[in-house]
Design a protein around this motif. Sequence first.
Motif, short mmCIF file in Angstrom:
data_model
loop_
_atom_site.label_atom_id
_atom_site.label_comp_id
_atom_site.label_asym_id
_atom_site.label_seq_id
_atom_site.Cartn_x
_atom_site.Cartn_y
_atom_site.Cartn_z
N ILE A 22 15.93 58.52 8.76
CA ILE A 22 15.37 59.15 9.96
C ILE A 22 15.14 60.60 9.59
O ILE A 22 16.02 61.24 8.99
CB ILE A 22 16.33 59.07 11.17
CG1 ILE A 22 16.73 57.61 11.46
CG2 ILE A 22 15.68 59.69 12.41
CD1 ILE A 22 17.66 57.44 12.66
N CYS A 23 13.97 61.11 9.94
CA CYS A 23 13.66 62.49 9.55
C CYS A 23 14.65 63.47 10.17
O CYS A 23 14.73 64.61 9.75
CB CYS A 23 12.23 62.85 9.91
SG CYS A 23 11.84 62.50 11.62
N LEU A 24 15.44 63.03 11.17
CA LEU A 24 16.38 63.90 11.85
C LEU A 24 17.80 63.79 11.31
O LEU A 24 18.69 64.53 11.73
CB LEU A 24 16.39 63.55 13.35
CG LEU A 24 15.02 63.62 14.03
CD1 LEU A 24 15.07 62.95 15.39
CD2 LEU A 24 14.54 65.05 14.15
N CYS A 25 18.04 62.88 10.38
CA CYS A 25 19.39 62.73 9.82
C CYS A 25 19.82 64.04 9.17
O CYS A 25 19.02 64.74 8.55
CB CYS A 25 19.42 61.62 8.76
SG CYS A 25 19.50 59.96 9.47
N GLY A 26 21.11 64.34 9.28
CA GLY A 26 21.65 65.55 8.65
C GLY A 26 22.15 65.20 7.26
O GLY A 26 23.16 64.54 7.11
N SER A 27 21.42 65.65 6.25
CA SER A 27 21.77 65.22 4.89
C SER A 27 22.56 66.28 4.12
O SER A 27 23.10 66.00 3.07
CB SER A 27 20.51 64.85 4.13
OG SER A 27 19.58 65.90 4.17
N ARG A 28 22.60 67.52 4.66
CA ARG A 28 23.41 68.56 3.99
C ARG A 28 24.50 68.97 4.98
O ARG A 28 24.21 69.56 6.02
CB ARG A 28 22.54 69.79 3.67
CG ARG A 28 21.44 69.51 2.63
CD ARG A 28 20.61 70.75 2.39
NE ARG A 28 19.90 71.18 3.60
CZ ARG A 28 19.72 72.44 3.96
NH1 ARG A 28 20.18 73.42 3.22
NH2 ARG A 28 19.05 72.73 5.07
N ILE A 29 25.74 68.62 4.63
CA ILE A 29 26.84 68.90 5.55
C ILE A 29 27.60 70.13 5.03
O ILE A 29 28.12 70.12 3.92
CB ILE A 29 27.78 67.68 5.65
CG1 ILE A 29 26.97 66.44 6.08
CG2 ILE A 29 28.92 67.96 6.61
CD1 ILE A 29 27.76 65.15 6.08
N PHE A 30 27.62 71.18 5.84
CA PHE A 30 28.33 72.41 5.48
C PHE A 30 29.58 72.50 6.36
O PHE A 30 29.48 72.44 7.59
CB PHE A 30 27.43 73.63 5.70
CG PHE A 30 26.18 73.58 4.85
CD1 PHE A 30 26.25 73.75 3.48
CD2 PHE A 30 24.93 73.33 5.43
CE1 PHE A 30 25.10 73.69 2.69
CE2 PHE A 30 23.78 73.27 4.64
CZ PHE A 30 23.87 73.45 3.28
N VAL A 31 30.74 72.65 5.73
CA VAL A 31 32.00 72.61 6.47
C VAL A 31 32.78 73.89 6.22
O VAL A 31 32.96 74.32 5.06
CB VAL A 31 32.86 71.40 6.01
CG1 VAL A 31 34.07 71.23 6.93
CG2 VAL A 31 32.02 70.12 5.97
N GLU A 32 33.27 74.49 7.31
CA GLU A 32 34.03 75.73 7.16
C GLU A 32 35.31 75.45 6.37
O GLU A 32 35.99 74.45 6.62
CB GLU A 32 34.34 76.32 8.55
CG GLU A 32 34.58 77.81 8.47
CD GLU A 32 34.69 78.49 9.83
OE1 GLU A 32 34.72 79.74 9.85
OE2 GLU A 32 34.76 77.80 10.87
N ARG A 33 35.61 76.34 5.43
CA ARG A 33 36.67 76.10 4.41
C ARG A 33 38.00 75.60 4.99
O ARG A 33 38.56 74.65 4.43
CB ARG A 33 36.88 77.39 3.61
CG ARG A 33 37.87 77.28 2.47
CD ARG A 33 37.31 76.98 1.13
NE ARG A 33 36.27 77.86 0.68
CZ ARG A 33 35.47 77.60 -0.38
NH1 ARG A 33 35.62 76.48 -1.06
NH2 ARG A 33 34.52 78.44 -0.72
N PRO A 34 38.54 76.18 6.10
CA PRO A 34 39.86 75.73 6.55
C PRO A 34 39.96 74.22 6.84
O PRO A 34 41.04 73.66 6.74
CB PRO A 34 40.10 76.55 7.83
CG PRO A 34 39.23 77.74 7.67
CD PRO A 34 38.04 77.31 6.88
#
Length: 483
Positions: A284-296
């Motif tokens: 789906i063109c809306l899928c989130g493929s880059r997941i950025f997570v705050e370090r803690p």
Amino acid sequence: MKYIQNYIGGELMAPKSGEYLDNIDPSRGIVYSYIPDSTKEDIDLAVEAAENAFPKWATTPKDERSAIMIKIANLIEERMDEFVAAESLDNGKPESLAAHVDIPRAVSNLKFFATAILHFASESHYMENGAHPGINYTTRKPIGVVGCISPWNLPLYLFTWKIAPAIAAGNCVIAKPSEITPMTAYLLSEVCIAAGLPAGVLNIVHGLGQKVGDAMTRDPKVKAISFTGGTQTGETIAKIAAPMFKKLSLELGGKNPNIIFADCDFKKMLSTTLRSSFANQGQICLCGSRIFVERPIYEKFRDAFVERVSKTKVSYPTDPEAKLGALVSKPHMEKVLSYVELAKEEGGTVLTGGIQVHLEGEYSEGYYMRPTVIEGLAYDCRTNQEEIFGPVVTITPFDTEAEALMMANSTVYGLAATVWTENLTLAHRFADQLHSGIVWVNSWLVRDLRTPFGGVKNSGVGREGGFEALRFFTEPKNVYIQL
Ligand code: TXE
């Protein structure tokens, strides 16, 4: 085996060439029906039919146009199970997904624009002062013959998303579904005949993009093109259409960021992130493929996510337990798998997945793949910059808001983004700075059909949805009267 037919001038017909293409069932990897290999000749016929139908359709009262569209929607609903099975077989997606998302949404698209047109108003601007007191009023008339080209990932959903506003606004349409998933567009043509849609208002021509899509784009009588698909195809279409000054709406690729702050509602974020990563096999063109997570919370997220992903069931589309079905085609699966290899070359670690799956029995040759999570990649490597369009996501930690924003905005795309935080001010501030046409906060793929849909940068030009779509499919004319 079924031979799909074109729908031109109100009739189902074979392509002029008499040639057909294989239509493959991706869940088994076998040919199960045939698609017209149409050519310019079929497009010419369709354009003629559309031109002939236009004067009457354009002046048919809105409520009559609306009533026919509602009838089409109701007839799809009556044949719901058949449409669901057809969509799932053609595309490889789980039947449960086609039943909950694709076909109901196609029905909603038709009903939405059938009623939106009844509320579509044009503007008036009153000039009270100066040398030219007067009134401007703007009329909005249908354009004429327009083209709609759609992709394979959400076949009927995206096909109707274009056709519905076009015909509601009084245009006559030449429509081309993806040659990879033509079946529900064919069923739609049967429904249009049954609903009494006048001949020539909608013409569905099946076949290859390079032949049928190209002929449609080059035809000077087709005054506007609404396209959803790959960015490169969008570029090709724009190059051909722009010198003819055609109106263009291009919904293209994405490489969407999913930004997760440490204060988020973890449980809700985790289950939504599973969906936003892998729904429809990540296609789906809306899928989130880059997941950025705050370090803690990076490690907590990584461990919980990988555990859930590794337990996700990949199965044949009619399995009610299937969370992922088959990818749409062999070449596409191979392309997605090649990105896993690239990720490894770029220094990434595959935490789960990354491999093809061979199911048992009749499904052993289907195009299945394990949902894949990769970590350890630089934000600017190819894996993190190019659209993969499959069940592959990367996870990357971040330390500051500025760093997260920089990485999120670092691609050539700008379609959709998801932000997870309980901090209201941060959510607003971050949403405001994202280079993205759509932002979801603490949610994903919540769609209100009235809102503008589309992307910035290489994700496209123009917006679909609501009155934006009706504006696209109409030509404004301003009339000034001096008082
Ligand atoms: O799309 P194409 P494909 C992306 C995704 C995918 C890639 C290619 O990355 O891997 O695009 O997919 C028609 N003139 N998306 O090959 O080729 C074609 O027949 C006119 C993102 O399926 O762009 C089909 O009907 N038309 C996307 C439609 O264009 C042409 C969804 C889309 O096909 C044409 C799908 C031409 N020269 C893929 N060539 C999204 N953003 O939702 C092809 N077509």
